[in-house]
Scaffold this motif. Structure first.
Motif, PDB file in Angstrom:
ATOM      1  N   LYS A 101     -18.035  55.304  25.806  1.00 59.58           N
ATOM      2  CA  LYS A 101     -17.952  53.858  25.959  1.00 59.58           C
ATOM      3  C   LYS A 101     -16.637  53.388  25.364  1.00 59.58           C
ATOM      4  O   LYS A 101     -16.174  53.907  24.348  1.00 59.58           O
ATOM      5  N   THR A 102     -16.067  52.384  26.010  1.00 54.92           N
ATOM      6  CA  THR A 102     -14.823  51.785  25.553  1.00 54.92           C
ATOM      7  C   THR A 102     -14.959  50.277  25.641  1.00 54.92           C
ATOM      8  O   THR A 102     -15.516  49.760  26.603  1.00 54.92           O
ATOM      9  N   VAL A 103     -14.463  49.572  24.633  1.00 59.56           N
ATOM     10  CA  VAL A 103     -14.409  48.114  24.678  1.00 59.56           C
ATOM     11  C   VAL A 103     -12.950  47.719  24.854  1.00 59.56           C
ATOM     12  O   VAL A 103     -12.089  48.117  24.068  1.00 59.56           O
ATOM     13  N   LEU A 104     -12.695  46.948  25.924  1.00 57.38           N
ATOM     14  CA  LEU A 104     -11.365  46.411  26.209  1.00 57.38           C
ATOM     15  C   LEU A 104     -11.409  44.904  26.028  1.00 57.38           C
ATOM     16  O   LEU A 104     -12.404  44.265  26.387  1.00 57.38           O
ATOM     17  N   VAL A 105     -10.330  44.337  25.492  1.00 60.07           N
ATOM     18  CA  VAL A 105     -10.245  42.898  25.265  1.00 60.07           C
ATOM     19  C   VAL A 105      -9.088  42.340  26.072  1.00 60.07           C
ATOM     20  O   VAL A 105      -7.972  42.877  26.031  1.00 60.07           O
ATOM     21  N   HIS A 106      -9.366  41.267  26.821  1.00 54.12           N
ATOM     22  CA  HIS A 106      -8.322  40.541  27.549  1.00 54.12           C
ATOM     23  C   HIS A 106      -7.509  39.801  26.497  1.00 54.12           C
ATOM     24  O   HIS A 106      -8.062  39.016  25.722  1.00 54.12           O
ATOM     25  N   PHE A 107      -6.208  40.040  26.437  1.00 49.65           N
ATOM     26  CA  PHE A 107      -5.426  39.656  25.263  1.00 49.65           C
ATOM     27  C   PHE A 107      -4.087  39.057  25.662  1.00 49.65           C
ATOM     28  O   PHE A 107      -3.415  39.549  26.564  1.00 49.65           O
ATOM     29  N   ASP A 108      -3.712  37.988  24.975  1.00 50.14           N
ATOM     30  CA  ASP A 108      -2.399  37.366  25.143  1.00 50.14           C
ATOM     31  C   ASP A 108      -1.528  37.856  23.987  1.00 50.14           C
ATOM     32  O   ASP A 108      -1.721  37.463  22.834  1.00 50.14           O
ATOM     33  N   PHE A 109      -0.576  38.728  24.292  1.00 48.01           N
ATOM     34  CA  PHE A 109       0.257  39.315  23.247  1.00 48.01           C
ATOM     35  C   PHE A 109       1.215  38.307  22.620  1.00 48.01           C
ATOM     36  O   PHE A 109       1.567  38.446  21.449  1.00 48.01           O
ATOM     37  N   LYS A 110       1.636  37.289  23.370  1.00 46.83           N
ATOM     38  CA  LYS A 110       2.528  36.276  22.799  1.00 46.83           C
ATOM     39  C   LYS A 110       1.808  35.420  21.769  1.00 46.83           C
ATOM     40  O   LYS A 110       2.349  35.112  20.708  1.00 46.83           O
ATOM     41  N   LYS A 111       0.580  35.047  22.074  1.00 53.94           N
ATOM     42  CA  LYS A 111      -0.214  34.215  21.152  1.00 53.94           C
ATOM     43  C   LYS A 111      -1.015  35.053  20.164  1.00 53.94           C
ATOM     44  O   LYS A 111      -1.590  34.520  19.223  1.00 53.94           O
ATOM     45  N   GLN A 112      -1.060  36.370  20.422  1.00 55.85           N
ATOM     46  CA  GLN A 112      -1.798  37.301  19.569  1.00 55.85           C
ATOM     47  C   GLN A 112      -3.268  36.899  19.414  1.00 55.85           C
ATOM     48  O   GLN A 112      -3.817  36.861  18.312  1.00 55.85           O
ATOM     49  N   LYS A 113      -3.899  36.606  20.561  1.00 49.99           N
ATOM     50  CA  LYS A 113      -5.327  36.281  20.524  1.00 49.99           C
ATOM     51  C   LYS A 113      -5.971  36.639  21.861  1.00 49.99           C
ATOM     52  O   LYS A 113      -5.297  36.745  22.892  1.00 49.99           O
ATOM     53  N   SER A 114      -7.281  36.808  21.805  1.00 50.78           N
ATOM     54  CA  SER A 114      -8.024  37.113  23.023  1.00 50.78           C
ATOM     55  C   SER A 114      -8.062  35.885  23.922  1.00 50.78           C
ATOM     56  O   SER A 114      -7.957  34.748  23.455  1.00 50.78           O
ATOM     57  N   ILE A 115      -8.198  36.142  25.221  1.00 49.68           N
ATOM     58  CA  ILE A 115      -8.271  35.059  26.197  1.00 49.68           C
ATOM     59  C   ILE A 115      -9.434  35.330  27.155  1.00 49.68           C
ATOM     60  O   ILE A 115      -9.800  36.489  27.388  1.00 49.68           O
ATOM     61  N   PRO A 116     -10.032  34.277  27.694  1.00 47.53           N
ATOM     62  CA  PRO A 116     -11.167  34.465  28.608  1.00 47.53           C
ATOM     63  C   PRO A 116     -10.772  35.249  29.857  1.00 47.53           C
ATOM     64  O   PRO A 116      -9.642  35.168  30.336  1.00 47.53           O
ATOM     65  N   ILE A 117     -11.727  36.007  30.376  1.00 49.24           N
ATOM     66  CA  ILE A 117     -11.546  36.721  31.633  1.00 49.24           C
ATOM     67  C   ILE A 117     -11.697  35.696  32.755  1.00 49.24           C
ATOM     68  O   ILE A 117     -12.690  34.967  32.808  1.00 49.24           O
ATOM     69  N   SER A 118     -10.737  35.622  33.649  1.00 49.94           N
ATOM     70  CA  SER A 118     -10.756  34.620  34.726  1.00 49.94           C
ATOM     71  C   SER A 118     -11.889  34.915  35.716  1.00 49.94           C
ATOM     72  O   SER A 118     -12.331  36.067  35.844  1.00 49.94           O
ATOM     73  N   PRO A 119     -12.336  33.887  36.434  1.00 51.02           N
ATOM     74  CA  PRO A 119     -13.381  34.100  37.447  1.00 51.02           C
ATOM     75  C   PRO A 119     -12.980  35.129  38.513  1.00 51.02           C
ATOM     76  O   PRO A 119     -13.826  35.904  38.963  1.00 51.02           O
ATOM     77  N   ASP A 120     -11.711  35.154  38.910  1.00 53.49           N
ATOM     78  CA  ASP A 120     -11.253  36.124  39.915  1.00 53.49           C
ATOM     79  C   ASP A 120     -11.383  37.561  39.409  1.00 53.49           C
ATOM     80  O   ASP A 120     -11.871  38.437  40.127  1.00 53.49           O
ATOM     81  N   ILE A 121     -10.936  37.789  38.192  1.00 54.99           N
ATOM     82  CA  ILE A 121     -11.029  39.138  37.609  1.00 54.99           C
ATOM     83  C   ILE A 121     -12.494  39.498  37.396  1.00 54.99           C
ATOM     84  O   ILE A 121     -12.928  40.609  37.697  1.00 54.99           O
ATOM     85  N   ARG A 122     -13.288  38.565  36.892  1.00 53.08           N
ATOM     86  CA  ARG A 122     -14.714  38.801  36.656  1.00 53.08           C
ATOM     87  C   ARG A 122     -15.405  39.235  37.961  1.00 53.08           C
ATOM     88  O   ARG A 122     -16.205  40.173  37.963  1.00 53.08           O
ATOM     89  N   ALA A 123     -15.073  38.581  39.060  1.00 46.07           N
ATOM     90  CA  ALA A 123     -15.683  38.929  40.353  1.00 46.07           C
ATOM     91  C   ALA A 123     -15.339  40.370  40.747  1.00 46.07           C
ATOM     92  O   ALA A 123     -16.196  41.103  41.251  1.00 46.07           O
TER      93      ALA A 123
END
Length: 137
Positions: A101-123
């Motif tokens: 098992k692996t946990v991946l986090v959608h991440f904004d490297f410029k802001k150094q924080k996680s970001i929500p997964i968009s509806p398009d990617i989620r689909a």
């Protein structure tokens, strides 16, 4: 449904006992996650990279051997707000030999924080979503 990738173990993947070395599996599992990475970053462009690895675990169930193809099966086992859990298995000769098992986090490297997964990617990810009772754990 799952992503599938075939790997033929190379000489350098093998330990002194003729088995695939345990240090090889995290790399094979990472390589097999490329299709998931493409859901977030279709060109796999490092300047726009938007995922980080938060956790991984690997369980060795049976031995894998040289000179026999290995199928890596990659599933999505959970999709959260900004993270997802990937479940993977390595199969050889119709037997499940390794799981992880692996946990991946959608991440904004410029802001150094996680970001929500968009509806398009989620689909896209939901196509490969399997609940824990459907995936052999």
């Amino acid at each position: 449904m799952y992503f599938s990738m075939l790997i033929t173990p190379k000489f350098g993947d093998i330990d002194g006992l003729g088995h695939v070395n345990n240090t090889v599996m995290p790399g094979w599992f990472e390589q097999a996650r490329n299709m998931i990475y493409r859901c977030f970053n279709p060109e796999l462009n490092f300047s726009d990279w938007n995922l980080i690895l938060a956790r991984f675990e690997v369980d060795f169930v049976k031995q894998l051997y040289f000179n026999q193809e290995v199928e890596i099966r990659t599933y999505i086992s959970h999709i959260g707000n900004s993270s997802l859990e990937v479940y993977q298995e390595a199969w050889q000769n119709d037997q499940r030999c390794t799981k992880g098992k692996t946990v991946l986090v959608h991440f904004d490297f410029k802001k150094q924080k996680s970001i929500p997964i968009s509806p398009d990617i989620r689909a896209k990810l939901e196509t490969y979503l399997h609940h824990s009772d459907q995936v052999m754990v």
